[in-house]
Write a protein that holds these residues in place. Structure first.
Motif, PDB file in Angstrom:
ATOM      1  N   GLU A 194      -7.808  -4.308   0.195  1.00 27.45           N
ATOM      2  CA  GLU A 194      -7.410  -3.053  -0.437  1.00 27.45           C
ATOM      3  C   GLU A 194      -7.060  -2.004   0.614  1.00 27.45           C
ATOM      4  O   GLU A 194      -7.554  -2.050   1.736  1.00 27.45           O
ATOM      5  N   LYS A 195      -6.211  -1.082   0.231  1.00 24.72           N
ATOM      6  CA  LYS A 195      -5.825  -0.001   1.128  1.00 24.72           C
ATOM      7  C   LYS A 195      -7.042   0.858   1.463  1.00 24.72           C
ATOM      8  O   LYS A 195      -7.751   1.299   0.554  1.00 24.72           O
TER       9      LYS A 195
ATOM     10  N   TRP B   7       0.812  -1.221   0.000  1.00 25.74           N
ATOM     11  CA  TRP B   7       0.000   0.000   0.000  1.00 25.74           C
ATOM     12  C   TRP B   7       0.842   1.266   0.000  1.00 25.74           C
ATOM     13  O   TRP B   7       0.317   2.370  -0.051  1.00 25.74           O
TER      14      TRP B   7
ATOM     15  N   ASP C  65      -9.421   4.008   2.307  1.00 29.12           N
ATOM     16  CA  ASP C  65      -9.372   5.403   1.884  1.00 29.12           C
ATOM     17  C   ASP C  65      -9.014   6.277   3.077  1.00 29.12           C
ATOM     18  O   ASP C  65      -9.400   5.989   4.213  1.00 29.12           O
ATOM     19  N   ARG C  66      -8.274   7.333   2.803  1.00 31.01           N
ATOM     20  CA  ARG C  66      -7.925   8.283   3.863  1.00 31.01           C
ATOM     21  C   ARG C  66      -9.169   9.048   4.262  1.00 31.01           C
ATOM     22  O   ARG C  66      -9.907   9.549   3.412  1.00 31.01           O
ATOM     23  N   LYS C  67      -9.423   9.162   5.566  1.00 30.49           N
ATOM     24  CA  LYS C  67     -10.614   9.857   6.046  1.00 30.49           C
ATOM     25  C   LYS C  67     -10.310  11.342   6.256  1.00 30.49           C
ATOM     26  O   LYS C  67      -9.164  11.716   6.506  1.00 30.49           O
TER      27      LYS C  67
END
Length: 222
Positions: free
Chosen positions: A49-50, A16, A52-54
């Motif tokens: 899967e990586k 990732w 998502d950035r919050k």
């Protein structure tokens, strides 16, 4: 059905292109689908899967509580709720003299058994462990309610129900202690002073608009 292949936090972090700490935090927050915690090691599906950035403006408190509630309701294994139940219960009971190991605590939570052991296990240790799990669930559900004497007594009632202590004439389940005691070799508040000390502590605690970690530590030290 094909068998799930797991990879390490290190491998996931490399795939990732993030730090191992970030990958581990994603797992602890329940954001990696299918990630499992075995002992202290995270196992991540190779197909995961990586996350998502919050957004940075999201509330840490609300995020943690929402994760705990969602994972509790889903019965998710390996997430932060799973880890808190096991680690908090083990450490709390260990301070009180429980002889159950961390692995036995985990077995009780996950399988309702204590696993294989060559030593005698006190029934009280098992009962209090199961009751402690229930207390944590109640705390999560009541996280946004005002902390009161009745709630503290309710937790004590749940924790001690079914133990040999509950059968003693001098031990009142769900009520304040009648005899002096110590925890971890340290003296605690005198029985006659407990009710007044609790009332004073709750008045101060509930008057705060924002509770800090130091406030929580002070409340637990009473």
């Amino acid at each position: 059905m094909s068998k799930v292949k797991y990879i390490s936090v290190e491998d996931a972090a490399h795939a990732w292109q993030i730090s191992e700490r970030s990958a581990r935090n994603y797992c602890a927050q329940g954001r990696v689908e299918g990630a499992l915690l075995e002992g202290k090691i995270w196992k991540i599906p190779s197909t995961a899967e990586k996350p998502d950035r919050k957004p940075r403006h999201s509330s840490a408190e609300e995020t943690l509580l929402s994760f705990l509630k969602r994972e509790k309701d889903a019965g998710l294994k390996g997430g932060i709720y799973h880890k808190i139940q096991i680690d908090l219960t083990y450490n709390s009971n260990h301070i009180e003299g429980s002889k159950l190991t961390h692995d036995q605590t985990r077995y009780i939570f996950e399988t309702k058994t204590i696993g294989v052991t060559d030593k005698a296990v006190k029934v009280d240790d098992i009962v209090e462990t199961v009751n402690h799990f229930r207390c944590i669930d109640l705390i999560i559900e009541g996280a946004h309610t005002k902390l009161t004497e009745s709630f503290i007594k309710q937790l004590h009632f749940i924790l001690k129900s079914g133990t040999t202590d509950s059968q003693k004439s001098w031990f009142k389940v769900g009520e304040y202690k009648m005899l002096e005691n110590e925890v971890g070799g340290s003296e605690t508040t005198k029985p006659a002073e407990v009710e007044g000390a609790i009332k004073a502590l709750l008045k101060e605690y509930n008057s705060k608009s924002k509770i800090t970690f130091d406030d929580i530590l002070r409340a637990n030290a009473l």
